[in-house]
Each structure stands twice: as structure tokens, then as C-alpha cells.
Design an enzyme around this catalytic site. Structure first.
Site, PDB file in Angstrom:
ATOM      1  N   ASN A  60       0.824  -1.218   0.000  1.00  0.00           N
ATOM      2  CA  ASN A  60       0.000   0.000   0.000  1.00  0.00           C
ATOM      3  C   ASN A  60       0.857   1.266   0.000  1.00  0.00           C
ATOM      4  O   ASN A  60       0.362   2.356   0.275  1.00  0.00           O
ATOM      5  CB  ASN A  60      -0.940   0.012   1.206  1.00  0.00           C
ATOM      6  CG  ASN A  60      -0.196   0.057   2.532  1.00  0.00           C
ATOM      7  OD1 ASN A  60       1.041  -0.002   2.565  1.00  0.00           O
ATOM      8  ND2 ASN A  60      -0.939   0.159   3.624  1.00  0.00           N
ATOM      9  N   ASP A  61       2.170   1.139  -0.285  1.00  0.00           N
ATOM     10  CA  ASP A  61       3.122   2.241  -0.375  1.00  0.00           C
ATOM     11  C   ASP A  61       3.557   2.786   0.977  1.00  0.00           C
ATOM     12  O   ASP A  61       4.313   3.765   1.030  1.00  0.00           O
ATOM     13  CB  ASP A  61       2.590   3.396  -1.246  1.00  0.00           C
ATOM     14  CG  ASP A  61       3.040   3.266  -2.687  1.00  0.00           C
ATOM     15  OD1 ASP A  61       3.738   2.291  -2.993  1.00  0.00           O
ATOM     16  OD2 ASP A  61       2.700   4.144  -3.493  1.00  0.00           O
ATOM     17  N   ASP A  68      22.788  33.713 -13.604  1.00  0.00           N
ATOM     18  CA  ASP A  68      21.744  34.675 -13.229  1.00  0.00           C
ATOM     19  C   ASP A  68      22.215  35.464 -12.020  1.00  0.00           C
ATOM     20  O   ASP A  68      23.269  35.171 -11.435  1.00  0.00           O
ATOM     21  CB  ASP A  68      20.398  33.978 -12.952  1.00  0.00           C
ATOM     22  CG  ASP A  68      20.526  32.874 -11.920  1.00  0.00           C
ATOM     23  OD1 ASP A  68      21.244  33.056 -10.915  1.00  0.00           O
ATOM     24  OD2 ASP A  68      19.923  31.805 -12.116  1.00  0.00           O
ATOM     25  N   LYS A  77      18.820  37.546 -16.864  1.00  0.00           N
ATOM     26  CA  LYS A  77      17.769  36.789 -17.540  1.00  0.00           C
ATOM     27  C   LYS A  77      16.458  36.912 -16.786  1.00  0.00           C
ATOM     28  O   LYS A  77      16.416  37.307 -15.611  1.00  0.00           O
ATOM     29  CB  LYS A  77      18.161  35.323 -17.684  1.00  0.00           C
ATOM     30  CG  LYS A  77      18.176  34.535 -16.383  1.00  0.00           C
ATOM     31  CD  LYS A  77      18.587  33.107 -16.614  1.00  0.00           C
ATOM     32  CE  LYS A  77      18.528  32.307 -15.314  1.00  0.00           C
ATOM     33  NZ  LYS A  77      18.968  30.924 -15.481  1.00  0.00           N
ATOM     34  N   ASP A  98      26.813  27.045 -10.904  1.00  0.00           N
ATOM     35  CA  ASP A  98      25.441  27.213 -10.420  1.00  0.00           C
ATOM     36  C   ASP A  98      25.228  26.237  -9.277  1.00  0.00           C
ATOM     37  O   ASP A  98      26.100  25.412  -8.981  1.00  0.00           O
ATOM     38  CB  ASP A  98      24.443  26.967 -11.557  1.00  0.00           C
ATOM     39  CG  ASP A  98      23.133  27.731 -11.363  1.00  0.00           C
ATOM     40  OD1 ASP A  98      22.923  28.278 -10.254  1.00  0.00           O
ATOM     41  OD2 ASP A  98      22.327  27.790 -12.305  1.00  0.00           O
ATOM     42  N   ARG A 101      13.016  34.673 -15.775  1.00  0.00           N
ATOM     43  CA  ARG A 101      12.416  33.342 -15.732  1.00  0.00           C
ATOM     44  C   ARG A 101      10.932  33.441 -16.044  1.00  0.00           C
ATOM     45  O   ARG A 101      10.175  34.143 -15.370  1.00  0.00           O
ATOM     46  CB  ARG A 101      12.633  32.694 -14.362  1.00  0.00           C
ATOM     47  CG  ARG A 101      11.980  31.317 -14.226  1.00  0.00           C
ATOM     48  CD  ARG A 101      12.491  30.555 -13.029  1.00  0.00           C
ATOM     49  NE  ARG A 101      13.872  30.131 -13.196  1.00  0.00           N
ATOM     50  CZ  ARG A 101      14.238  29.044 -13.874  1.00  0.00           C
ATOM     51  NH1 ARG A 101      13.328  28.288 -14.463  1.00  0.00           N
ATOM     52  NH2 ARG A 101      15.514  28.730 -13.967  1.00  0.00           N
TER      53      ARG A 101
END
EC number: 2.7.6.1
Length: 331
Positions: free
Chosen positions: A52-53, A186, A209, A235, A211
Site C-alpha cells: 500500500n506504499d 543569473d 535573464k 550554479d 524566468r
């Protein structure tokens, strides 16, 4: 009267609080590498998922009064990783652990750090609350997407940086790296790029930039000079590599000679590997905060490299355990 011999304080501390390192399912290779650097065995635990996860976590050794560190990165499937970590924290507290530190090399919800549109959750804060409610006494993480996420926690947070690892990689990979230019993709990356540029004694540039969505950005200008230079793009992470493609294309259009990319977290979701395979770059490197399977490395046309941050995490864990300063690791 003779005074009885007393063991050194650090020995008493180690007897009371043995160093124990465990791992969830998300990045066991990194956890094992951390243990190898520390010279301790990886702790024995088992996680089972029912039909059932639902998850259940079981420790297979005593944790009583131990100084417990649980390594779990928030990679796919992220919700399972978070739930498993909370269960491991709760089980450790129930097993009378002396202190529990959640070691989260990649805290993916750091991207959700503000209410930038109506009727949304600041999930970075919510996950921090959940981890503390589960019983985490301390957090050890690396390169948060938004540094202010540090303030979402009411427990001590040690925020590691991969700048040393990235800059040393550039020095080893590129002759005369000091003649290159570190390019921030960025404005949010300019501080990190500036720190690496100082370590390399190189130039610095930035892309301005806008987004438009989670997967789409629009570059507007490049601030600085990259013509006939080796460019180092830095980054915090690569997800779908959409932003990376735009950054590399602008650097090439502005006359960059060679392009190297290095990030802390190589998430590589969706079309990322295909995009990297077709990029006009010499190399894309990421740290092993997120496990990168061999299939992805092979699919990137020889352009992917994985940098090891296990020694940095091991030194941080050692210093936390002994009560020494973690900030000295960045001197």
C-alpha cells in the site's frame, strides 16, 4: 591521598556518545563514502515498502545514547525520501539516541523559499517544520538554492559549500585557469560565482535573464567580457538543463573559447542528459550529493563528471561529533 586516574574528556564523550552513521535509500554510495572517510562502518538499518506504499524503518543495532547521523538526499522519488528520513529520525529518537543529525546533501525544497504567487505553500519551511517535529536535533546540508532557507529551521544548521571542490576541479582541469572568466547564469548565482572567481584569481561575468516558468527562461544580456576566454559556468544545480543550454549558447555567441560547467547538485531530470550530450561544452561536472547512475554518465556523450564531496561531509560530521568548529573547513 592519590587522585584516581580519569580518562580524557574526549574519550569519556566517545564512550557515552558513539558516532553512528546510517543511510536512507536515496544515496547510499555517498553515505558509504562518508563512512570510509570517517573510518566507521555504515550503520545497519532496513527500510521496507508495503504493497500500500507505506514505509517501515527498522534499525538492526543499538542506538542508545549514540550520536546518530542519517544521510538522505532529496532526490527522486522526493516524497519517499522525505518520508523515509522522518521515519528514521523518529525511530532513532524512540531507540534512545542521544542526538540525531539529519544529513541532507541536497535539500530540493529549498527552491520553494517564498510566496511568489497567490495561494501556494512555502514548502521549504513546511519540510523544515516536519523534520524538526520528527525529532531532528541538527541539520547538515550543502549549497541551499536559497540561503534564507537556513532560517526556516529552529535547530542548528551547518550549511556546507562546494566552492572549494568546484574551484579545485577547475584548477586541475584547466591550465592557466586564472586567465578564464567565471560566469554566473543569473543574478542569484553571482555571490557563488564571485567566491569561486576569487579562489581562481580569474575574471567574473553574469547573465541577466528573466524566468518565464519552471522550465523556461529568457536571457537579456551578458554583463562582462568572455571573448577568447575559457569560461567557467557555476550554479547550484542542473535539473532539466534548460537554463544551462541558454547560458552556454550566450557564452558561445559572445566569443567564449572553451566552456566548462560545474554545479553542486546534478539532478538531471527530463531531457537533461540529451541536452548535455548535444551541448558545445568541454565538460559538465556535478558533485555526488545526488547519485548519478552510470547510464546517465554514458548517455551524456562523455561530457559528465562527478566530483566527490564525501571527505567534506566526513570532516563536518567529525567536527560536529567532537564539538569542533565546522566553519574552519572553509578557511
Amino acid at each position: 591521598m592519590s587522585v584516581p586516574h580519569r580518562p580524557p574528556t574526549n574519550l569519556l564523550q566517545s564512550r557515552r556518545s558513539p558516532l553512528l552513521v546510517f543511510a536512507g535509500q536515496s544515496n547510499r554510495p555517498l553515505a558509504q563514502a562518508i563512512c570510509d572517510n570517517l573510518g566507521v562502518p555504515l550503520g545497519r538499518s532496513e527500510t521496507v515498502k508495503f504493497t500500500n506504499d507505506n514505509l517501515i524503518v527498522h534499525y538492526e543495532q543499538s542506538l542508545r545514547e549514540g550520536d546518530v547521523f542519517i544521510v538522505q538526499t532529496f532526490s527522486t522519488p522526493v516524497s519517499d525520501a522525505i518520508m523515509e528520513l522522518m521515519l528514521m529520525i523518529d525511530a532513532a529518537k524512540s531507540a534512545s539516541a542521544g542526538r540525531v543529525t539529519a544529513v541532507i546533501p541536497y535539500y530540493s525544497y529549498a527552491r520553494s523559499d517564498k510566496k511568489d504567487s497567490p495561494r501556494i505553500s512555502i514548502a521549504g519551511r513546511l519540510v523544515a517544520d516536519l523534520l524538526q517535529e520528527a525529532g531532528a536535533d541538527r541539520i547538515l546540508t550543502m549549497t541551499l538554492h536559497a540561503p534564507q532557507v537556513h532560517g526556516f529551521f529552529k535547530v542548528p544548521v551547518d550549511h556546507l559549500s562546494a566552492d572549494v571542490v568546484l574551484s579545485e576541479h577547475f584548477k586541475k582541469s584547466v591550465t592557466d585557469s586564472h586567465d578564464g572568466v567565471v560566469l554566473a547564469p543569473d543574478a542569484g548565482s553571482i555571490k557563488r560565482a564571485s567566491q569561486i572567481a576569487r579562489r581562481l584569481d580569474s575574471g567574473l561575468a553574469m547573465i541577466d535573464k528573466e524566468r518565464l516558468s519552471d522550465t523556461e527562461v529568457r536571457p537579456r544580456a551578458l554583463i562582462g567580457d568572455v571573448r577568447d576566454k575559457t569560461v567557467f559556468i557555476v550554479d547550484d544545480e542542473i535539473s532539466t538543463a534548460g537554463s544551462l543550454v541558454e547560458t552556454v549558447n550566450i557564452a558561445r555567441e559572445m566569443g567564449a573559447k572553451d566552456v566548462y560547467v560545474a554545479v553542486t547538485h546534478g539532478v538531471y531530470t527530463g531531457p537533461a542528459i540529451q541536452r548535455i550530450a548535444g551541448l558545445d561544452v568541454t565538460q559538465v561536472a556535478s558533485c555526488n550529493t545526488v547519485h548519478v547512475p552510470e547510464s546517465k554518465i554514458e548517455g551524456a556523450n562523455g561530457r559528465l563528471a562527478v566530483l566527490d564531496v564525501a571527505p567534506l561531509f566526513a570532516n563536518a560530521i567529525r567536527n560536529i561529533h567532537t564539538g569542533d568548529s565546522v566553519s574552519t573547513l572553509f578557511s
